[in-house]
Design a protein around this motif. Structure first.
Motif, mmCIF file in Angstrom:
data_model
loop_
_atom_site.group_PDB
_atom_site.id
_atom_site.type_symbol
_atom_site.label_atom_id
_atom_site.label_comp_id
_atom_site.label_asym_id
_atom_site.label_seq_id
_atom_site.Cartn_x
_atom_site.Cartn_y
_atom_site.Cartn_z
ATOM 1 N N UNK A 172 8.530 -3.966 -64.931
ATOM 2 C CA UNK A 172 8.721 -3.203 -63.689
ATOM 3 C C UNK A 172 7.692 -2.094 -63.622
ATOM 4 N N UNK A 173 7.104 -1.912 -62.452
ATOM 5 C CA UNK A 173 6.201 -0.777 -62.250
ATOM 6 C C UNK A 173 6.994 0.523 -62.370
ATOM 7 N N UNK A 174 6.450 1.461 -63.155
ATOM 8 C CA UNK A 174 7.099 2.760 -63.333
ATOM 9 C C UNK A 174 6.545 3.729 -62.290
ATOM 10 N N UNK A 175 7.147 3.676 -61.109
ATOM 11 C CA UNK A 175 6.676 4.512 -60.006
ATOM 12 C C UNK A 175 6.979 5.992 -60.262
ATOM 13 N N UNK A 176 8.048 6.260 -60.998
ATOM 14 C CA UNK A 176 8.380 7.637 -61.324
ATOM 15 C C UNK A 176 7.324 8.270 -62.203
ATOM 16 N N UNK A 177 6.909 7.547 -63.248
ATOM 17 C CA UNK A 177 5.852 8.073 -64.121
ATOM 18 C C UNK A 177 4.587 8.317 -63.326
ATOM 19 N N UNK A 178 4.228 7.379 -62.493
ATOM 20 C CA UNK A 178 3.006 7.517 -61.695
ATOM 21 C C UNK A 178 3.070 8.776 -60.835
ATOM 22 N N UNK A 179 4.167 8.942 -60.118
ATOM 23 C CA UNK A 179 4.289 10.075 -59.202
ATOM 24 C C UNK A 179 4.276 11.405 -59.959
ATOM 25 N N UNK A 180 5.047 11.464 -61.043
ATOM 26 C CA UNK A 180 5.158 12.731 -61.778
ATOM 27 C C UNK A 180 3.858 13.084 -62.482
ATOM 28 N N UNK A 181 3.255 12.129 -63.146
ATOM 29 C CA UNK A 181 2.061 12.438 -63.937
ATOM 30 C C UNK A 181 0.879 12.783 -63.031
ATOM 31 N N UNK A 182 0.733 12.078 -61.909
ATOM 32 C CA UNK A 182 -0.341 12.440 -60.982
ATOM 33 C C UNK A 182 -0.094 13.815 -60.374
ATOM 34 N N UNK A 183 1.172 14.137 -60.148
ATOM 35 C CA UNK A 183 1.486 15.471 -59.648
ATOM 36 C C UNK A 183 1.072 16.550 -60.632
ATOM 37 N N UNK A 184 1.278 16.268 -61.928
ATOM 38 C CA UNK A 184 0.924 17.242 -62.971
ATOM 39 C C UNK A 184 -0.589 17.442 -63.045
ATOM 40 N N UNK A 185 -1.345 16.365 -63.179
ATOM 41 C CA UNK A 185 -2.784 16.526 -63.400
ATOM 42 C C UNK A 185 -3.499 17.019 -62.153
ATOM 43 N N UNK A 186 -2.875 16.903 -60.985
ATOM 44 C CA UNK A 186 -3.522 17.406 -59.771
ATOM 45 C C UNK A 186 -3.393 18.919 -59.639
ATOM 46 N N UNK A 187 -2.565 19.539 -60.496
ATOM 47 C CA UNK A 187 -2.405 21.001 -60.461
ATOM 48 C C UNK A 187 -3.538 21.678 -61.229
#
Length: 731
Positions: free
Chosen positions: A480-495
């Motif tokens: 299963x694609x981990x959409x939660x990890x994708x959303x959270x981790x991209x949110x972190x590194x974009x800060x």
């Protein structure tokens, strides 16, 4: 020859109007009192002659293209027709002397929704029938008053080619002798209200190149050379094997290339970068290129934009021979409303749900399948099998699973009706997905199914026979694609780094649920298009910091539990968003563009990440069990540091440390096991050749048992480069 008894006005009108269910009962040869009645429908013919052994007889012209007569014969002979037109004469077999070319068992299985090789029974199939070569046409249209075959072989006039209805199956059939591969065709359907519609074949295995949309009679001539690959792929379960995926939009990877030209370039490129698999965005035929293939009209046909079905097989074969698995996006969630395709195919809702509120997809202007109808479910389940068996596809990434599972998906209160239990789950879709997965896994050893499912549905990758807390069996997907990890981790590194300490949990939260499913970590096309910016452009700071952060992030991703997927262009830090019109900016990799390793360095890192990953069982053997992971430090929010251990089944560890701060951290203490003599740096995203500053740990690091740290019996004190990830392994 005597004159044939005239057709009744009703039969004649229905036959000529394309609304007769049994043209074979009127046309062809039939024993009657005193001989054999011959009747032929050949519009525009001037004369028709029956030819048989020792027999030549001209039929009487009955008007409107009908010719008939009664010959004084004791039995129906083997015969042909000599048809004279204004400017030519042709000798043909009579299509209406043949028995049905589809079996009763085929029809029974289809009606039950259990025909797992439906493509062998439906559509256009070149074959030898009753010792005559031709093409059998079959189509499911239960609401039609009549169906006729039209194509370039009859100048798109189906008057003389009506199909017969095969009882309550809803299937219409006609065998056309002498017709072979390459012919264009469609079905002319008379709707219940008497109007007509021209439709492409839902089961067509080849199509015209869009925007043309006729179906094409097809026979495969490809000879596969990937037997060794197919035999080997089932040796290890996918969730316990290296699985690093390069996502590709074939039409824009190198725009203008055909399938066969892609086969000369794509396998070599992917193999050089070390990816284990490619994932192809949808290749099934679709009319609008701007949908990227996600609005499918030809579910059984690879898009003709880049070649024939055999050309596509050649590409898959080439990838397999290079040791690369092939996944493809599969889209059973919806279909477009094009008037020549599936929508109200025979004049009424057929493939779509009969309830307009259930049929209309609220987001995409498309129609949702009726998963509760046996024939529709069969159409889709067999389609999944078809791609795996006919095209040797190694995995199906199933698009938009969440939109299938929930009756209230993107719908407000009052816009949907609860299921029989009062819930919002689409029980028909659940049953369909379970059947699809169970069938594919049973029939196709080594194939994996992957769900793009964006909610917390319980048991997406649980076996279908294991019932969970919600009362449902698992959906049966492999990953299963981990959409939660994708959303959270991209949110972190974009800060900005100074703000990341307030979002530290966005990088650690994924481990709270990491073992709830078998996950893939996806940085897909969806994240680098439509204003979301490319991966490197999401990163804050100057150009050096952006590339450094992307490199650190990729190494964090590759070491995090779960498989990984990266979309094309992101492997070399393309700055522009993806656009299907021109694809990746390959010129960025040209040394003449820049002597600095800006883009080449990121690409070289991705190559090394894949090679280290494949050679390190600790990074994939225990992806789905807690024994494969242990935090060293997950709460160093002030430092923007994350450190964890990964373990193989033999206990051999890998230590991954990420520093998402732009400062060097000297002698940073990390707790480690006491049974490792020394740790060696095996990957450092800050290496100069990747475009980094060159800070690292060239010498082995020996644990100090006198200084336990982080609850562990010993510690090491590596230097952590700025905006970088390092991997350390026991010497």
């Amino acid at each position: 020859m005597r004159t044939a008894p005239p057709l009744g006005e009703e039969d004649r009108g229905r036959l000529l109007g394309g609304a007769h269910h049994d043209p074979h009962g009127l046309l062809g040869a039939h024993p009657v009192r005193g001989g054999v009645l011959f009747r032929v429908l050949r519009p525009y013919a001037k004369a028709v002659t029956v030819l048989a052994k020792g027999l030549r007889a001209d039929l009487h012209d009955e008007g409107d293209g009908l010719f008939g007569g009664v010959l004084p014969l004791s039995a129906v002979p083997e015969y042909e027709l000599l048809v004279a037109y204004e400017d030519n004469v042709v000798t043909v077999h009579d299509p209406y002397r043949f028995l049905p070319a589809v079996g009763e068992l085929d029809l029974h299985l289809f009606g039950e929704g259990r025909h797992e090789e439906l493509w062998q029974a439906m559509g256009a199939m070149p074959m030898v029938h009753q010792e005559v070569t031709g093409t059998r046409f079959t189509v499911w249209a239960p609401n039609a008053r009549g169906v006729r075959v039209v194509g370039n072989f009859n100048f798109w006039d189906g008057t003389g080619f009506p199909m017969r209805s095969l009882g309550s199956s809803g299937v219409w059939e006609l065998f056309l002798p002498g017709l072979g591969e390459g012919e264009l065709y469609k079905f002319e359907i008379t709707r219940p209200d008497g109007s007509k519609t021209l439709r492409a074949d839902p089961m067509a295995r080849r199509t015209e190149c869009p925007p043309a949309n006729a179906s094409v009679v097809h026979t495969s001539h490809h000879r596969w050379q990937d037997a060794a690959w197919l035999e080997r792929r089932a040796e290890r379960p996918v969730h316990a094997a290296p699985f690093s995926v390069y996502e590709v939009h074939l039409a824009s990877w190198r725009p203008g290339l055909t399938y066969r030209q892609l086969a000369q370039q794509l396998p070599a490129y992917v193999k050089d970068l070390g990816f284990t698999h490619v994932e192809l965005m949808p290749v099934a035929e679709h009319p609008f290129g701007g949908s990227w293939g996600y609005q499918v009209t030809g579910f059984y046909a690879p898009t003709a934009r880049m070649g024939t079905p055999d050309d596509f097989k050649y590409l898959v074969d080439a990838l397999h021979r290079a040791g690369i698995g092939v996944l493809m996006d599969w889209v059973p969630a919806h279909f477009p409303r094009d008037a020549w395709a599936l929508a109200e195919f025979d004049g009424r809702p057929l493939y779509e749900h009969e309830d307009p509120a259930r049929a209309a997809h609220p987001d995409w202007g498309t129609l949702e399948f009726d998963y509760g109808r046996a024939e529709v479910r069969n159409f889709l389940v067999a389609n999944a099998v078809y791609w795996c068996e006919e095209f040797h596809i190694d995995g199906l990434r199933v698009d938009a699973v969440a939109s299938m599972l929930y009756l209230d998906y993107s719908r407000e209160s009052g816009e949907w009706t609860p299921n029989v239990h009062g819930g919002r789950e689409n029980l028909d879709a659940v049953a369909f997905l379970q059947e699809m997965n169970a069938t594919v896994y049973r029939r196709c050893p080594g194939v994996v199914t992957v769900a793009e499912e964006s909610t917390a549905w319980d048991g997406v990758t649980r076996a279908t026979h294991h019932v969970g807390p919600g009362g449902f069996g698992g959906l049966g997907f492999g990953l299963k694609w981990n959409m939660g990890w994708m959303h959270d981790s991209l949110g972190y590194v974009s800060k900005e780094p100074v703000h990341r300490k307030y979002h530290h949990n966005e990088m650690t939260f994924s481990m709270v649920y990491a073992y709830s499913e078998n996950y893939v970590l996806p940085i897909s096309h969806d994240e680098v298009v439509h204003g979301k910016r490319s991966l490197v452009s999401k990163m804050p700071g100057d150009w050096w910091q952006q590339r450094a952060t992307q490199r650190a992030y990729l190494a964090f991703m590759w070491s995090h539990p779960g498989k990984q997927l990266l979309f094309m262009g992101q492997e070399f830090a393309q700055g522009a968003e993806w656009a299907e019109g021109h694809g990746p900016d390959w010129w960025l990799l040209d040394p003449s563009y820049s002597a600095e390793p800006d883009h080449r360095g990121v690409r070289d890192l991705v190559r090394d990440l894949n090679r280290r990953y494949t050679d390190t069982p600790a990074l994939w053997e225990q992806d789905t069990v807690p024994e494969g992971f242990s935090w060293v430090v997950g709460d160093a929010s002030e430092d923007n540091v994350f450190a964890f251990l990964r373990y193989g089944t033999d206990g051999t560890p890998l230590l991954a440390v990420s520093n998402f701060s732009p400062v060097v951290r000297h002698a940073y203490p990390l707790g480690v096991p006491a049974d490792v003599a020394a740790w060696r740096e095996v990957l450092n995203t800050d290496e100069v050749r990747y475009g980094g500053s060159g800070v690292g740990n060239p010498d082995p690091l020996k644990p100090d048992a006198s200084v336990p740290w982080h609850g562990r019996p010993a510690s090491i004190t590596p230097v952590l480069p700025p905006l970088a990830t390092v991997w350390l392994r026991p010497v």
